[in-house]
Every structure is written in C-alpha cells, then in structure tokens.
Scaffold this motif. Structure first.
Motif, PDB file in Angstrom:
ATOM      1  N   PHE A 197       0.846  -1.188   0.000  1.00 14.26           N
ATOM      2  CA  PHE A 197       0.000   0.000   0.000  1.00 14.26           C
ATOM      3  C   PHE A 197       0.888   1.246   0.000  1.00 14.26           C
ATOM      4  O   PHE A 197       0.606   2.220  -0.691  1.00 14.26           O
ATOM      5  CB  PHE A 197      -0.923   0.028   1.224  1.00 14.26           C
ATOM      6  CG  PHE A 197      -1.969  -1.067   1.268  1.00 14.26           C
ATOM      7  CD1 PHE A 197      -2.461  -1.659   0.108  1.00 14.26           C
ATOM      8  CD2 PHE A 197      -2.479  -1.500   2.484  1.00 14.26           C
ATOM      9  CE1 PHE A 197      -3.426  -2.652   0.164  1.00 14.26           C
ATOM     10  CE2 PHE A 197      -3.443  -2.480   2.544  1.00 14.26           C
ATOM     11  CZ  PHE A 197      -3.913  -3.066   1.389  1.00 14.26           C
ATOM     12  N   ASN A 243      -4.978  -2.596  -5.945  1.00  8.15           N
ATOM     13  CA  ASN A 243      -5.609  -3.690  -5.205  1.00  8.15           C
ATOM     14  C   ASN A 243      -5.612  -4.994  -5.995  1.00  8.15           C
ATOM     15  O   ASN A 243      -5.371  -6.065  -5.444  1.00  8.15           O
ATOM     16  CB  ASN A 243      -7.042  -3.327  -4.824  1.00  8.15           C
ATOM     17  CG  ASN A 243      -7.094  -2.247  -3.769  1.00  8.15           C
ATOM     18  OD1 ASN A 243      -6.089  -1.918  -3.137  1.00  8.15           O
ATOM     19  ND2 ASN A 243      -8.271  -1.688  -3.566  1.00  8.15           N
ATOM     20  N   GLN A 262      -9.340  -4.654  -0.505  1.00 12.08           N
ATOM     21  CA  GLN A 262     -10.032  -3.380  -0.302  1.00 12.08           C
ATOM     22  C   GLN A 262     -10.307  -3.138   1.189  1.00 12.08           C
ATOM     23  O   GLN A 262     -10.115  -2.028   1.694  1.00 12.08           O
ATOM     24  CB  GLN A 262     -11.346  -3.358  -1.092  1.00 12.08           C
ATOM     25  CG  GLN A 262     -11.150  -3.272  -2.588  1.00 12.08           C
ATOM     26  CD  GLN A 262     -12.449  -3.485  -3.366  1.00 12.08           C
ATOM     27  OE1 GLN A 262     -13.436  -4.015  -2.832  1.00 12.08           O
ATOM     28  NE2 GLN A 262     -12.436  -3.093  -4.635  1.00 12.08           N
ATOM     29  N   TRP A 279      -8.614  -4.455   3.698  1.00 18.49           N
ATOM     30  CA  TRP A 279      -7.321  -4.224   4.343  1.00 18.49           C
ATOM     31  C   TRP A 279      -6.857  -2.780   4.131  1.00 18.49           C
ATOM     32  O   TRP A 279      -6.366  -2.138   5.046  1.00 18.49           O
ATOM     33  CB  TRP A 279      -6.260  -5.173   3.798  1.00 18.49           C
ATOM     34  CG  TRP A 279      -6.515  -6.623   4.038  1.00 18.49           C
ATOM     35  CD1 TRP A 279      -7.387  -7.188   4.932  1.00 18.49           C
ATOM     36  CD2 TRP A 279      -5.887  -7.708   3.361  1.00 18.49           C
ATOM     37  NE1 TRP A 279      -7.335  -8.552   4.851  1.00 18.49           N
ATOM     38  CE2 TRP A 279      -6.426  -8.903   3.895  1.00 18.49           C
ATOM     39  CE3 TRP A 279      -4.945  -7.798   2.363  1.00 18.49           C
ATOM     40  CZ2 TRP A 279      -6.024 -10.168   3.456  1.00 18.49           C
ATOM     41  CZ3 TRP A 279      -4.545  -9.046   1.924  1.00 18.49           C
ATOM     42  CH2 TRP A 279      -5.074 -10.221   2.473  1.00 18.49           C
ATOM     43  N   ARG A 280      -7.024  -2.307   2.892  1.00 17.30           N
ATOM     44  CA  ARG A 280      -6.564  -0.934   2.585  1.00 17.30           C
ATOM     45  C   ARG A 280      -7.359   0.083   3.400  1.00 17.30           C
ATOM     46  O   ARG A 280      -6.789   1.030   3.942  1.00 17.30           O
ATOM     47  CB  ARG A 280      -6.692  -0.638   1.088  1.00 17.30           C
ATOM     48  CG  ARG A 280      -6.073   0.712   0.712  1.00 17.30           C
ATOM     49  CD  ARG A 280      -6.192   1.034  -0.764  1.00 17.30           C
ATOM     50  NE  ARG A 280      -5.449   0.161  -1.631  1.00 17.30           N
ATOM     51  CZ  ARG A 280      -4.183   0.351  -2.015  1.00 17.30           C
ATOM     52  NH1 ARG A 280      -3.509   1.388  -1.573  1.00 17.30           N
ATOM     53  NH2 ARG A 280      -3.596  -0.490  -2.829  1.00 17.30           N
ATOM     54  N   TRP A 339      -6.127  -0.068   6.900  1.00 16.75           N
ATOM     55  CA  TRP A 339      -4.778   0.495   6.914  1.00 16.75           C
ATOM     56  C   TRP A 339      -4.823   2.023   6.863  1.00 16.75           C
ATOM     57  O   TRP A 339      -4.079   2.700   7.575  1.00 16.75           O
ATOM     58  CB  TRP A 339      -3.987  -0.073   5.734  1.00 16.75           C
ATOM     59  CG  TRP A 339      -2.613   0.491   5.563  1.00 16.75           C
ATOM     60  CD1 TRP A 339      -1.512   0.232   6.323  1.00 16.75           C
ATOM     61  CD2 TRP A 339      -2.204   1.414   4.568  1.00 16.75           C
ATOM     62  NE1 TRP A 339      -0.431   0.936   5.849  1.00 16.75           N
ATOM     63  CE2 TRP A 339      -0.837   1.677   4.761  1.00 16.75           C
ATOM     64  CE3 TRP A 339      -2.848   2.057   3.507  1.00 16.75           C
ATOM     65  CZ2 TRP A 339      -0.109   2.544   3.953  1.00 16.75           C
ATOM     66  CZ3 TRP A 339      -2.135   2.918   2.704  1.00 16.75           C
ATOM     67  CH2 TRP A 339      -0.774   3.151   2.935  1.00 16.75           C
TER      68      TRP A 339
END
Length: 158
Positions: free
Chosen positions: A7, A13, A28, A30-31, A34
């Motif tokens: 990232f 992604n 998505q 996780w992002r 994050w």
C-alpha cells in the motif's frame, strides 16, 4: 503485513490480490483499515473461533470420561463421539458438532479406538480348520455368467 508494505508503494488492489492469492474485496477491506489505523490494524487477531472448552474444562471432561458411559446413563461401556458431545452439553452447557468433538479430542492427544470383539472362548485353531475345510463346501462354486444367466448388457441384435 505484506499488503501494508505494498500500500505504501501505491500498488493497485488487483495486483496485490493476485500476488497474495486473495480476493480483491479482502485487499479493499485491508486498505480501508490500513488508511484508518495504519499497519497495526492489519495485525492478526488470532484464530476466528476460540476453543469452547479451556484446558481446565477439558481436564474435567477427562475425569468424567474416566468414570465411563454407564456412570452417565448409557447402557454399555462404549464412548462414542455422539455420547461425548451429549456429555459436554449436559456438563458444560457448550454445543459441539460430532466433528468438533473429534477435533477437540485429537487436539488433546486422544485417538479413535475400536475394540476387537472376540469371544473369550474363541478357538483360533478350530476357526482356521473350519475356514479351510467347511467353508468351501458352504460357499459353493462361483457362478459363471453364460447363456441364460442375468447380465447387465444385452446381447447384440442380429
């Protein structure tokens, strides 16, 4: 954590999902986590489900199993997974599947054992003689398929 590093590099992604062999929707999620809380949001939170019986409760279960099935109301001395499941439900008010009971027991070093059901009076020499001498006459000759016998295939029409 590898996703978090990627990232930072600005990777897409779809590329991350392909490389890590996960779904794009997972990447998505996780992002998003994050972006909100940093890399610590992606740290493992442990297994999805915790064992229902702690080690202390399993020790109690072992003591109950040692008493035998008759002590718990069953008519014979055979523990089955289904009976152990019922015992866990009665004693601890926890619900396991039969497969879950098998996994629980295996995790604690228990194994499946099937008793050899042999009569105490069994005479192995007499059994071997019967199998060799009497059984062939009882069994009879093997049926051969031939004309007039039943078959799964039909004869070819002429």
């Amino acid at each position: 954590m590898e996703a978090a590093e990627r990232f930072v590099l600005g990777e897409e992604n779809v590329v991350i999902a392909h490389d890590l062999r996960v779904g794009v929707r997972s990447v998505q999620r996780w992002r998003k986590a994050w972006l909100q809380d940093g890399a610590r949001a992606l740290a493992s939170k442990g297994p999805a489900s915790l064992p229902l019986l702690s080690d202390e409760l399993f020790a109690v279960l072992e003591r109950e199993l040692a008493k035998g099935p008759v002590a718990h109301g069953w008519p014979d001395q055979t523990w089955t997974l289904s009976r152990i499941r019922t015992l866990i439900g009665r004693r601890f008010h926890k619900s396991y599947t039969v497969q879950g009971v098998a996994a629980l027991l295996k995790r604690h070093g228990w194994s499946c054992q099937v008793p050899a059901r042999r009569a105490v009076e069994r005479d192995e020499v007499a059994v071997a003689g019967w199998v060799k001498e009497t059984w062939p006459s009882v069994e009879g000759p093997w049926r051969r398929s031939g004309h007039g016998s039943s078959s799964r295939t039909r004869p070819a029409s002429r």
